[in-house]
Design a protein around this motif. Structure first.
Motif, PDB file in Angstrom:
ATOM      1  N   GLY A  80       2.715 -12.139   5.911  1.00 57.85           N
ATOM      2  CA  GLY A  80       3.699 -11.418   5.118  1.00 57.85           C
ATOM      3  C   GLY A  80       5.132 -11.658   5.532  1.00 57.85           C
ATOM      4  N   GLY A  81       5.336 -12.381   6.664  1.00 59.10           N
ATOM      5  CA  GLY A  81       6.693 -12.651   7.075  1.00 59.10           C
ATOM      6  C   GLY A  81       7.368 -13.680   6.198  1.00 59.10           C
ATOM      7  N   SER A  82       8.670 -13.828   6.418  1.00 59.03           N
ATOM      8  CA  SER A  82       9.424 -14.777   5.588  1.00 59.03           C
ATOM      9  C   SER A  82       8.947 -16.198   5.805  1.00 59.03           C
ATOM     10  CB  SER A  82      10.911 -14.654   5.907  1.00 59.03           C
ATOM     11  OG  SER A  82      11.140 -14.943   7.292  1.00 59.03           O
ATOM     12  N   GLN A  83       8.647 -16.544   7.076  1.00 59.16           N
ATOM     13  CA  GLN A  83       8.171 -17.907   7.331  1.00 59.16           C
ATOM     14  C   GLN A  83       6.821 -18.149   6.678  1.00 59.16           C
ATOM     15  OE1 GLN A  83       8.039 -18.894  11.470  1.00 59.16           O
ATOM     16  NE2 GLN A  83       7.728 -21.086  11.129  1.00 59.16           N
ATOM     17  N   TRP A  84       5.962 -17.120   6.708  1.00 59.80           N
ATOM     18  CA  TRP A  84       4.644 -17.254   6.041  1.00 59.80           C
ATOM     19  C   TRP A  84       4.836 -17.458   4.537  1.00 59.80           C
ATOM     20  CZ3 TRP A  84       1.760 -15.000   2.266  1.00 59.80           C
ATOM     21  CH2 TRP A  84       0.389 -15.246   2.282  1.00 59.80           C
ATOM     22  N   GLN A  85       5.769 -16.714   3.938  1.00 54.26           N
ATOM     23  CA  GLN A  85       6.017 -16.868   2.508  1.00 54.26           C
ATOM     24  C   GLN A  85       6.553 -18.259   2.196  1.00 54.26           C
ATOM     25  OE1 GLN A  85       5.333 -14.932   0.052  1.00 54.26           O
ATOM     26  NE2 GLN A  85       4.728 -13.033   1.067  1.00 54.26           N
ATOM     27  N   VAL A  86       7.456 -18.771   3.069  1.00 55.32           N
ATOM     28  CA  VAL A  86       8.024 -20.104   2.830  1.00 55.32           C
ATOM     29  C   VAL A  86       6.949 -21.167   2.914  1.00 55.32           C
ATOM     30  CG1 VAL A  86       9.617 -21.826   3.730  1.00 55.32           C
ATOM     31  CG2 VAL A  86      10.338 -19.445   3.564  1.00 55.32           C
ATOM     32  N   GLN A  87       6.119 -21.090   3.982  1.00 57.29           N
ATOM     33  CA  GLN A  87       5.062 -22.085   4.142  1.00 57.29           C
ATOM     34  C   GLN A  87       4.045 -22.001   3.005  1.00 57.29           C
ATOM     35  OE1 GLN A  87       4.913 -24.499   6.254  1.00 57.29           O
ATOM     36  NE2 GLN A  87       6.711 -23.968   7.477  1.00 57.29           N
ATOM     37  N   ALA A  88       3.683 -20.767   2.619  1.00 59.25           N
ATOM     38  CA  ALA A  88       2.715 -20.626   1.522  1.00 59.25           C
ATOM     39  C   ALA A  88       3.296 -21.137   0.213  1.00 59.25           C
ATOM     40  CB  ALA A  88       2.308 -19.156   1.389  1.00 59.25           C
ATOM     41  N   ARG A 106      -9.168  -6.544   6.723  1.00 56.95           N
ATOM     42  CA  ARG A 106     -10.635  -6.566   6.820  1.00 56.95           C
ATOM     43  C   ARG A 106     -11.287  -5.819   5.675  1.00 56.95           C
ATOM     44  NH1 ARG A 106     -12.446  -4.951  12.743  1.00 56.95           N
ATOM     45  NH2 ARG A 106     -14.440  -5.552  11.798  1.00 56.95           N
ATOM     46  N   ALA A 107     -10.555  -4.870   5.064  1.00 58.26           N
ATOM     47  CA  ALA A 107     -11.091  -4.153   3.895  1.00 58.26           C
ATOM     48  C   ALA A 107     -10.777  -4.871   2.595  1.00 58.26           C
ATOM     49  CB  ALA A 107     -10.522  -2.736   3.856  1.00 58.26           C
ATOM     50  N   LEU A 108     -10.250  -6.110   2.696  1.00 56.54           N
ATOM     51  CA  LEU A 108      -9.926  -6.941   1.528  1.00 56.54           C
ATOM     52  C   LEU A 108      -8.782  -6.361   0.704  1.00 56.54           C
ATOM     53  CD1 LEU A 108     -13.415  -8.170   0.292  1.00 56.54           C
ATOM     54  CD2 LEU A 108     -11.799  -9.283   1.826  1.00 56.54           C
ATOM     55  N   ASN A 109      -7.943  -5.548   1.297  1.00 56.31           N
ATOM     56  CA  ASN A 109      -6.744  -5.088   0.611  1.00 56.31           C
ATOM     57  C   ASN A 109      -5.626  -6.111   0.808  1.00 56.31           C
ATOM     58  OD1 ASN A 109      -7.831  -2.603  -0.266  1.00 56.31           O
ATOM     59  ND2 ASN A 109      -7.590  -1.804   1.807  1.00 56.31           N
ATOM     60  N   VAL A 110      -4.897  -6.412  -0.250  1.00 51.16           N
ATOM     61  CA  VAL A 110      -3.852  -7.435  -0.205  1.00 51.16           C
ATOM     62  C   VAL A 110      -2.689  -6.930   0.638  1.00 51.16           C
ATOM     63  CG1 VAL A 110      -2.234  -8.779  -1.573  1.00 51.16           C
ATOM     64  CG2 VAL A 110      -4.531  -8.363  -2.429  1.00 51.16           C
ATOM     65  N   GLN A 111      -2.317  -7.715   1.674  1.00 50.70           N
ATOM     66  CA  GLN A 111      -1.177  -7.405   2.516  1.00 50.70           C
ATOM     67  C   GLN A 111       0.023  -8.310   2.244  1.00 50.70           C
ATOM     68  OE1 GLN A 111      -1.358  -4.738   4.474  1.00 50.70           O
ATOM     69  NE2 GLN A 111      -3.432  -4.424   3.722  1.00 50.70           N
ATOM     70  N   ALA A 112      -0.239  -9.526   1.827  1.00 56.37           N
ATOM     71  CA  ALA A 112       0.828 -10.463   1.479  1.00 56.37           C
ATOM     72  C   ALA A 112       0.243 -11.488   0.532  1.00 56.37           C
ATOM     73  CB  ALA A 112       1.399 -11.141   2.725  1.00 56.37           C
TER      74      ALA A 112
END
Length: 678
Positions: A80-88, A106-112
């Motif tokens: 969910g970080g900015s770097q994760w968003q950029v790479q994704a 782990r409960a399959l809830n969307v975090q990012a």
């Protein structure tokens, strides 16, 4: 003379025998050459297609493995970080076969999550949190395999009747040896074929993913070119899912002759048998056409006898040209009584004949849409009426000319009866719920009415005391006593009006009336239920907060039913805070426009409490009829609330309330302004 004739006959017989044998040998040789050439070319084409299929599967496996390595690189970044968003985002732009990347707990809830810029919004399925069945199964397989796992494909609607097939990849994440969630990557099967399969293959043949029964899930490639089709299939075995890759190659008939000289010699050889071959071919075609025609007539007859849907055909002048047995059984008339009728059909009710004739004239004039469905009423031969659903479409012949209209009729009598029973049952349940609510409020009414009645009694006693004036009282004391008596009587009237409002609120809520939707301002909906809400809030020590967004349009709803929804939700919220451990008890009621758009067509009501929240076990059965967590409850409140909201076209949901408690939210449509008349 006889011997000469005999010898002549023997010579002629030998010549014809030799010619016949020669023709037979040439024909056999030609057939053999043609068969061998065709088999050889077909085998070459099929072998090449099998190799292309194997290469395509290898390309897909290599590309998927490369994508998996790139996706695994996201594990080292903060979710969910900015770097994760950029790479994704960079990964989605480089690989168009990827539709979206989600980090889930782990409960399959969307975090990012990150969405491909080359693909439209994935819709309600792609954006929702929680364990979707396909995603949950893929992540369960991934956890069991300790590696990546794929889900089975599913269809994603895109609007206008279109959509694409999707497949999801679930990659388990771990932090310090412990499971930390999942990376869920969505693939588009169509884009996989476009981006991962070599373009040299898609230019020459059709490449598609299919199911085991041959149903195509996605397809790319060249259009049909030729008269023969060659097909090759290969399994793309993935962890958790297996896809079938199919290549269809269209080719012209195989080349029969290697050079012109052989073609000329062969043409001269087959000249002897050409006429016979043509006659045999024509005879076979005629016999085949007769058999196909007979089979088609038998199939049509069997289909007509098995249909329960009535069919009727009319020409451009409105004359009935065809009816099937189901239609005759539906209306009770024989085909002889129906065929040729045009001006007024015998199954039209006399009181509706003029309306039906006008509708038929509009249809025959060609001004109506080419295909539509509408309800109507027909009359059987015995005079009984029954409702039908009519669907009409143009009747086009083999050369593309419009020759009339084909109509399909469905008897909806049983459907109407079931709908009426369902409506009556729903009304009884709603009335039962309202009466149950009033029963729970009976004790509260007795407590609430005691206060105004006690005040009325006290003021009445004081007034009587003031009216007992002694004989020696002066005029000033008399006037002061009358003024005090007048004040007491005014307070008696105020307290009596207060008690009447409480009783009227309950009476208006309980009384049963027919459903009628009308434009109602949100202030009036809250104003009708707030007296009952405050009634219970004062007993439980709950503070009620109400916030309405300014400038709200009226909503189109059934006032009584929506008031019941509001009362049920507020009552449940206050009961959720009936715990001595809860120090601050606040009931928050808010009304605002749904969404960020000021011109949205929906109004959102929210009811929030400060209770202990909803457990996972309770959430799974929250809207199940007759499920309740209170010993005295009936379990119908939330079920009826959802039914009422969905009947209005809205949505009822819930979520956690910050810092604690639960918030229930439902939407209602705005009332459209009445059209201006000129």
């Amino acid at each position: 003379m006889v011997r000469w004739a005999w010898r002549r006959w023997q010579g002629a017989w030998r010549r014809w025998s030799l010619w016949t044998l020669l023709v037979a040998l040439v024909a056999a040789m030609l057939v053999t050459v043609v068969w061998l050439a065709g088999r050889y070319e077909a085998s070459v084409v099929q072998s090449q297609l099998e190799r292309d299929t194997a290469d395509a599967v290898a390309d897909l496996r290599t590309a998927l493995a490369r994508n998996l390595q790139n996706i695994q690189a996201l594990q080292g970044l903060a979710p969910g970080g900015s770097q994760w968003q950029v790479q994704a985002g960079a990964l989605l732009r480089e690989h168009r076969e990827l539709v979206g990347i989600e980090w889930r707990d782990r409960a399959l809830n969307v975090q990012a999550q990150a969405q491909s810029p080359f693909f439209p919004t994935r819709g309600e399925r792609g954006n929702s949190d929680g364990a979707h069945s396909d995603t949950a199964l893929a992540c369960a397989n991934a956890g069991r395999l300790s590696g990546a796992a794929y889900s089975s494909s599913y269809f994603q609607p895109q609007g206008a009747g279109l959509g694409v097939e999707m497949m999801e990849l679930c990659l388990p994440l771990s932090t310090a040896g412990r499971a930390g969630g999942y990376l869920v990557v969505t693939y588009s099967l169509q884009n996989m074929l476009t981006e991962l399969v070599g373009h040299n293959l898609t230019r020459r043949q059709e490449v598609s993913f299919t199911e085991a029964d041959g149903t195509r899930l996605a397809m790319v490639g060249a259009a049909r070119r030729g008269t023969r089709m060659f097909t090759a299939q290969q399994l793309l075995d993935l962890p958790g899912n297996t896809l079938v890759l199919r290549l269809d190659g269209w080719h012209a008939a195989p080349s029969l002759f290697p050079n012109v000289l052989t073609a000329l010699v062969t043409a001269m050889s087959i000249a002897l048998v050409t006429v016979v071959a043509m006659l045999v071919r024509d005879n076979r075609r005629r016999l085949s056409a007769e058999r196909e025609l007979g089979d088609a007539l038998a199939f049509r007859k069997a289909m007509e006898d098995s249909l329960v849907t009535g069919l009727r055909a009319r020409d451009l002048q409105g004359r009935i040209t065809y009816v099937n047995p189901a239609f005759c059984e539906m209306v009770g008339f024989s085909p002889a009584e129906l065929l040729g009728q045009s001006s007024q059909a015998p199954y039209w009710p006399p009181e509706l004949a003029e309306e039906y004739w006008h509708r038929q004239a509009v249809r025959l004039a060609g001004t109506a849409p080419p295909r539509e469905g509408f309800d109507s009423v027909f009359m059987r031969k015995d005079g009984t009426r029954f409702p039908v659903l009519i669907i009409e479409a143009p009747l086009i012949n083999a050369v593309g000319q419009h020759t009339g209209w084909m109509s399909a009729f469905i008897d909806i009598s049983e459907q109407r009866r079931v709908e009426e029973l369902s409506r009556a049952s729903q009304e009884r349940l709603q009335a039962t719920a309202r009466l149950a609510t009033v029963g729970e409020m009976a004790s509260l009414l007795s407590h609430e009415l005691n206060q105004p009645l006690a005040a009325i009694s006290s003021y009445a006693t004081g007034t009587l005391n003031l009216l007992e004036v002694g004989p020696g009282s002066d005029s000033a004391a008399l006037q002061a006593g009358l003024q005090d008596a007048r004040t007491a009587m005014q307070r008696i009237a105020h307290q009596a009006e207060r008690a009447g409002r409480v009783i009227k609120s309950v009476h208006d809520f309980v009384r049963r009336r027919d459903q009628a939707r009308e434009a109602v301002p949100a202030q009036e909906l809250l104003g009708d239920v707030l007296p009952l809400v405050h009634l219970q809030a004062r007993k439980l020590g709950v503070r009620v907060q109400v916030a309405l967004e300014p400038g709200l349009q009226p909503v189109l709803c059934d006032r009584i039913m929506v008031e019941q929804v509001l009362l049920n939700l507020t009552r449940n919220a206050m009961q959720a805070m009936d715990d001595p451990a809860i120090a601050v008890r606040v009931l928050d009621i808010r009304v605002r426009r749904a969404g960020s758009n000021a011109h949205s067509g929906w109004l959102e009501f929210s009811v929030a409490d400060c209770g202990s929240g909803i457990t996972d076990d309770t959430a799974r059965q929250l809207f199940t009829p007759f499920f309740t967590t209170r010993p005295e409850g009936m379990g119908l409140g939330l079920s009826l609330c959802r039914t009422v909201v969905e009947q209005h076209g809205g949505f009822l949901g819930y979520g956690p309330h910050t810092p604690r408690g639960t918030v229930f939210t439902f939407t209602l449509p705005f009332a459209r302004p009445a059209p201006e008349t000129h």
